[in-house]
Structure formats: C-alpha cells, structure tokens
Design a protein around this motif. Structure first.
Motif, PDB file in Angstrom:
ATOM      1  N   GLN A   1      36.687 -70.741  70.507  1.00 35.26           N
ATOM      2  CA  GLN A   1      35.494 -71.283  70.662  1.00 35.26           C
ATOM      3  C   GLN A   1      34.968 -70.306  70.617  1.00 35.26           C
ATOM      4  O   GLN A   1      33.537 -70.434  69.781  1.00 35.26           O
ATOM      5  CB  GLN A   1      35.581 -71.944  72.485  1.00 35.26           C
TER       6      GLN A   1
ATOM      7  N   TYR B   1      18.990 -65.609  58.639  1.00 35.12           N
ATOM      8  CA  TYR B   1      20.294 -64.993  60.002  1.00 35.12           C
ATOM      9  C   TYR B   1      20.070 -63.567  60.193  1.00 35.12           C
ATOM     10  O   TYR B   1      19.883 -63.074  59.104  1.00 35.12           O
ATOM     11  CB  TYR B   1      21.649 -65.145  59.887  1.00 35.12           C
TER      12      TYR B   1
ATOM     13  N   PHE C   1      21.937 -71.088  73.079  1.00 39.53           N
ATOM     14  CA  PHE C   1      22.189 -71.406  71.672  1.00 39.53           C
ATOM     15  C   PHE C   1      24.306 -71.586  72.127  1.00 39.53           C
ATOM     16  O   PHE C   1      24.125 -72.485  71.536  1.00 39.53           O
ATOM     17  CB  PHE C   1      22.406 -69.989  70.854  1.00 39.53           C
ATOM     18  N   ILE C   2      24.436 -70.771  72.727  1.00 37.62           N
ATOM     19  CA  ILE C   2      25.845 -71.220  73.051  1.00 37.62           C
ATOM     20  C   ILE C   2      26.352 -72.659  73.395  1.00 37.62           C
ATOM     21  O   ILE C   2      27.836 -73.026  72.514  1.00 37.62           O
ATOM     22  CB  ILE C   2      26.725 -69.967  73.805  1.00 37.62           C
TER      23      ILE C   2
ATOM     24  N   LYS D   1      34.295 -70.710  66.964  1.00 38.19           N
ATOM     25  CA  LYS D   1      32.814 -72.159  66.156  1.00 38.19           C
ATOM     26  C   LYS D   1      32.302 -71.060  66.491  1.00 38.19           C
ATOM     27  O   LYS D   1      31.422 -71.570  65.718  1.00 38.19           O
ATOM     28  CB  LYS D   1      33.555 -73.355  67.437  1.00 38.19           C
ATOM     29  N   LEU D   2      32.043 -70.609  67.657  1.00 38.86           N
ATOM     30  CA  LEU D   2      31.052 -69.903  68.325  1.00 38.86           C
ATOM     31  C   LEU D   2      30.259 -69.276  66.731  1.00 38.86           C
ATOM     32  O   LEU D   2      28.903 -69.192  66.112  1.00 38.86           O
ATOM     33  CB  LEU D   2      30.176 -68.930  69.068  1.00 38.86           C
ATOM     34  N   PHE D   3      30.747 -68.388  66.202  1.00 38.70           N
ATOM     35  CA  PHE D   3      30.128 -67.689  65.606  1.00 38.70           C
ATOM     36  C   PHE D   3      30.752 -67.622  64.152  1.00 38.70           C
ATOM     37  O   PHE D   3      30.242 -66.722  62.975  1.00 38.70           O
ATOM     38  CB  PHE D   3      30.580 -65.995  65.752  1.00 38.70           C
ATOM     39  N   ALA D   4      31.847 -68.928  63.497  1.00 48.17           N
ATOM     40  CA  ALA D   4      31.942 -69.346  62.559  1.00 48.17           C
ATOM     41  C   ALA D   4      33.494 -67.785  61.537  1.00 48.17           C
ATOM     42  O   ALA D   4      32.977 -67.611  60.624  1.00 48.17           O
ATOM     43  CB  ALA D   4      31.163 -69.741  61.305  1.00 48.17           C
TER      44      ALA D   4
ATOM     45  N   SER E   1      24.811 -75.153  73.004  1.00 43.83           N
ATOM     46  CA  SER E   1      24.447 -76.283  71.544  1.00 43.83           C
ATOM     47  C   SER E   1      25.438 -76.189  70.317  1.00 43.83           C
ATOM     48  O   SER E   1      26.205 -77.016  69.916  1.00 43.83           O
ATOM     49  CB  SER E   1      23.455 -75.938  71.797  1.00 43.83           C
ATOM     50  N   LYS E   2      26.537 -74.405  70.278  1.00 44.39           N
ATOM     51  CA  LYS E   2      27.105 -74.755  69.085  1.00 44.39           C
ATOM     52  C   LYS E   2      28.884 -74.980  70.149  1.00 44.39           C
ATOM     53  O   LYS E   2      29.031 -75.164  68.758  1.00 44.39           O
ATOM     54  CB  LYS E   2      27.369 -72.618  68.422  1.00 44.39           C
ATOM     55  N   LEU E   3      28.908 -75.280  70.700  1.00 45.78           N
ATOM     56  CA  LEU E   3      30.113 -75.930  71.807  1.00 45.78           C
ATOM     57  C   LEU E   3      30.001 -77.193  72.073  1.00 45.78           C
ATOM     58  O   LEU E   3      30.383 -77.337  72.603  1.00 45.78           O
ATOM     59  CB  LEU E   3      30.399 -74.640  72.577  1.00 45.78           C
ATOM     60  N   ASN E   4      28.634 -78.307  71.571  1.00 50.43           N
ATOM     61  CA  ASN E   4      28.452 -79.115  72.473  1.00 50.43           C
ATOM     62  C   ASN E   4      29.179 -79.524  73.527  1.00 50.43           C
ATOM     63  O   ASN E   4      29.992 -80.014  73.476  1.00 50.43           O
ATOM     64  CB  ASN E   4      29.529 -79.750  71.070  1.00 50.43           C
TER      65      ASN E   4
END
Length: 372
Positions: free
Chosen positions: A140, A17, A103-104, A143-146, A106-109
């Motif tokens: 969101q 990362y 990327f965004i 969730k995206l960046f934990a 995908s991370k947020l489905n």
C-alpha cells in the motif's frame, strides 16, 4: 541562527507536485546500500513511516529557546514550559491533518464505511500533534507514492533496512513538510566486534575516574542519589537526579562490563536502571556503548542512569522518544555524530526544531564527537 545547522529548505515543484525527497549530496553513501531479492510476502509486511506537518510559530519557539537558555535573562532563564503549552504554541492547523488523512485514504481507495477502522489502525499522532506516524503494508505504501521498496543491505557493516531509492512526490496542495523512514539511508558506522572474555581490567595510568573527580571537582551524591552541590560554605541538595546516554546502530553493552569497571576503580556499584529500546550485546557490537555508560556513571556517580538505544542514527526519533517518555532524565549525553552533508535538508530542519523543543521543556543535551 539554528541550533544544529543553518538550513535552507528547498521545495522542488515538478508538474504540480512537491518533491519531499531531497537528494543526498553524498552519493557514495547511497552506493553502499544494495538491494536484496524481495522475499515472498514482502508486500504484506507492515512498515511505519513518519510525516512531518508544518508547525506554527517556529520563530517564537526559537526566540523562547534562546531566552530560556540565557543565564543573563532573569525573566526567562530556566523558566521552562510544559508539553501542553508547547503543543499549543506549535501544533499545526487541524485542517492540515485532515487533508493528509483524506489524501492517503483517497489514494488507497478506502471506502467511506471503512474510514473509521482504517484511521484507528493506520494513523497515530505524536504528543505535540506535529508528526503523524502511518503504518501500512508495504504494497500500500508503494501504491500510495508510486514507488518500489526493497530490503537494502549495507556492504560494509551488513545492516539492513526497508527503503526505496525512488523519489517521493506529494501534490503541492497536501501540507506535508517532510517524510521519513521511506527513502532514508542514514549514515552508518563500521562495527567493531570485541570479546567479552575479559575478567580482569588493567587500570589506566593517564586518565582515571579519580583524576577526573579531582580535576573537575565533580559533585558528590548521597546514598539516595541526591546531588550535593557545594556553593561556598553552603551545601545544596538536588533531589533524585538522573541522567541518560544515547546509543545507535546496535551499539550495546554488557552490564557485567560496567560492574567490572566500577569494581576496578572502587566506584559505587550502579546498574543502568532503565533501557528505552534494545540492549542485546550478544547480537550487536561493543565498545562505544560500554565507554558511554562507564564514564557517565563516573562523572555522575551514584546517579540514576538511563540508556536510550535505537537501531538507526535518527536524532529526530531519539528526541521524540525522550520528550514523550514519562519521567525521562533531563540530562542527556550524546557521544555520536555525522556529517551534515549525509542528511537531507528537511531532516536537518526537523532536527533543529526537536532540539529547541527539548530545550524549552528543560532538557539539556551534551554532545561530544572526537573521531572523524
């Protein structure tokens, strides 16, 4: 050599990362922000953050900036370029933007059938296509960046922001240069509240508008705001000149104070004609902004004056607003400042680039900071 400072941009690789978060050297600044209890519905609040993409040809931009700024360079001096040419020079690869969007999503489905609506509501590109503004509900973003975001309040001046003290990590194959307005705790000034009950202003005895005009031979203007420049026996007119001040951190002014100042010293009555942002003197603090507008209208007498006013001392945001505002003044006074160690390295790097972009577009920035 950079315009703002010499920056070494350090990329920290952790388990595949790229850590976009650069730890502040000034730990005391972070300690001055304390989190408040999350309010009900906090996660549903929309929040906008800024993604910096990797620009191309930054060496060429810097070289052009110095050529255009050099009076001895007859070929390039003041041969400014327009936004279209600037964008063509520095715009990132289109594939980079697509990777970030993917990327965004995908991370947020985000489902395939919802991508078009999602993109239209969430992503907004800056005029040069090198920054992407992303607006999402706080839940969101977390969730995206934990991460966990909170409302933070500054213990000394009471200002509040939405942010996180967590690190933000991005996979190394995602071409993001910087992220702002997520874990930024930009420097803060201490508010000084002044009364607006002053009706009569005592004239200063040391430095007055008249003394400055005589001392520096300030240019005169005609009734239309055209500057009259005296060159030997010739008088040249510069049509419809304009100028601007920059204000931050709820520094506001009362127009009535400006009128009082101008009446006291027998100056032409001139209001601030355009305010980009907010000027709410009943809710901010007075002093700095009043000083700025009073004296710029003294030095630039009878010249159309603008005020660019923003809540945070974010010079990147300020520069982007100036260059994207139609017919914005080309002359800007910035009586503000901060210590370099209080800013993240990637932010300083972005600042350098934005100042150079302003320079090649024909903007002049005059900076003064006399207090420490």
């Amino acid at each position: 050599m950079k315009l703002f400072c010499l920056v070494i941009f350090v990329l920290l690789m952790i388990n595949g990362y790229l850590s976009v978060y650069s730890t502040y050297e000034n730990k005391n600044e972070l300690k001055e922000w304390i989190s408040k209890e999350r309010i009900e519905g906090f996660g549903k609040i929309d929040h906008t953050f800024r993604i910096g993409l990797f620009q191309r040809n930054l060496d060429s931009l810097e070289e052009l900036f110095y050529k255009i700024s050099d009076p001895l360079n007859e070929k390039y001096f003041r041969k400014y370029i327009d936004q279209e040419k600037l964008t063509e020079m520095i715009k990132p690869n289109e594939e980079d933007e697509l990777k970030i969007r993917d990327f965004i999503r995908s991370k947020l489905n985000i489902p395939e059938e919802g991508k078009e609506i999602f993109d239209r509501n969430v992503f907004h590109l800056y005029i040069n296509k090198d920054y992407m503004f992303v607006t999402l509900p706080i839940s969101q973003i977390e969730k995206l960046f934990a991460i966990e975001m909170n409302i933070y309040i500054h213990i000394k001046n009471g200002r509040t922001i939405i942010a996180t003290k967590d690190e933000v990590h991005i996979p190394s194959n995602i071409p993001i240069k910087s992220i702002s307005n997520i874990n930024d705790f930009l420097p803060n000034s201490i508010r000084k509240y002044l009364s607006n009950n002053i009706k009569v202003l005592d004239k200063g005895e040391d430095i007055t508008p008249e003394i400055l005009t005589q001392l520096y031979g300030l240019n005169k203007t005609d009734s239309n705001g055209n500057i009259m420049i005296v060159r030997g026996s010739r008088v040249e007119n510069v049509p419809q000149a304009s100028q601007a001040v920059a204000e931050f951190q709820e520094a506001y002014f009362y127009p009535s104070d400006l009128t009082l100042f101008q009446n006291t010293y027998g100056l032409p009555l001139l209001n601030v004609s355009n305010i980009i942002g907010i000027n709410a003197p009943n809710y901010g603090y007075l002093g700095e902004a009043s000083l700025d507008v009073e004296w710029i209208t003294t030095v630039g007498s009878n010249i159309t004056t603008w005020d660019f006013s923003f809540s945070q001392f974010d010079m990147v945001n300020w520069a982007m607003n100036v260059t994207s505002t139609p017919n914005a003044p080309l002359v800007h006074s910035v009586s503000w400042g901060g210590n370099e160690k209080d800013y993240k390295l990637d932010y300083l790097d972005d600042s350098n680039t934005e100042f150079q972009k302003m320079g090649v577009l024909g903007f002049s920035i005059f900076v003064a900071r006399f207090f420490f």
